[in-house]
Write a protein that holds these residues in place. Sequence first.
Motif, PDB file in Angstrom:
ATOM      1  N   UNK A  31       0.887  -1.048   0.109  1.00 15.68           N
ATOM      2  CA  UNK A  31      -0.013  -0.071   0.008  1.00 15.68           C
ATOM      3  C   UNK A  31       0.953   1.252  -0.098  1.00 15.68           C
ATOM      4  N   UNK A  32       0.600   2.126  -0.617  1.00 11.13           N
ATOM      5  CA  UNK A  32       1.051   3.519  -0.744  1.00 11.13           C
ATOM      6  C   UNK A  32       0.141   4.518  -0.408  1.00 11.13           C
ATOM      7  N   UNK A  33       0.561   5.735  -0.155  1.00 12.34           N
ATOM      8  CA  UNK A  33       0.111   6.721  -0.088  1.00 12.34           C
ATOM      9  C   UNK A  33      -0.014   7.803  -1.095  1.00 12.34           C
ATOM     10  N   UNK A  34      -1.246   8.344  -1.507  1.00  7.95           N
ATOM     11  CA  UNK A  34      -1.266   9.481  -2.717  1.00  7.95           C
ATOM     12  C   UNK A  34      -1.988  10.653  -1.948  1.00  7.95           C
ATOM     13  N   UNK A  35      -1.215  11.651  -2.282  1.00 12.19           N
ATOM     14  CA  UNK A  35      -1.384  12.864  -1.707  1.00 12.19           C
ATOM     15  C   UNK A  35      -1.753  13.920  -2.629  1.00 12.19           C
ATOM     16  N   UNK A  36      -2.911  14.677  -2.520  1.00 13.07           N
ATOM     17  CA  UNK A  36      -3.227  15.860  -3.667  1.00 13.07           C
ATOM     18  C   UNK A  36      -3.691  17.164  -2.796  1.00 13.07           C
TER      19      UNK A  36
END
Length: 50
Positions: A31-36
Amino acid sequence: MAKKTVASLQTSSKRLTKAIKMVKSPKSGAYVFVEAVMAPEMVNDWLAKK
């Protein structure tokens, strides 16, 4: 740290929101974290996308 980020986002004339989504990587399976950073109205649509 979070207070500093939120404070810097609200200094401009626009109100922005930082959204973080956890996504499973197809390559490694981890799992990876995607930020926006976006307008608050767009957050629900962004989170609903796969």
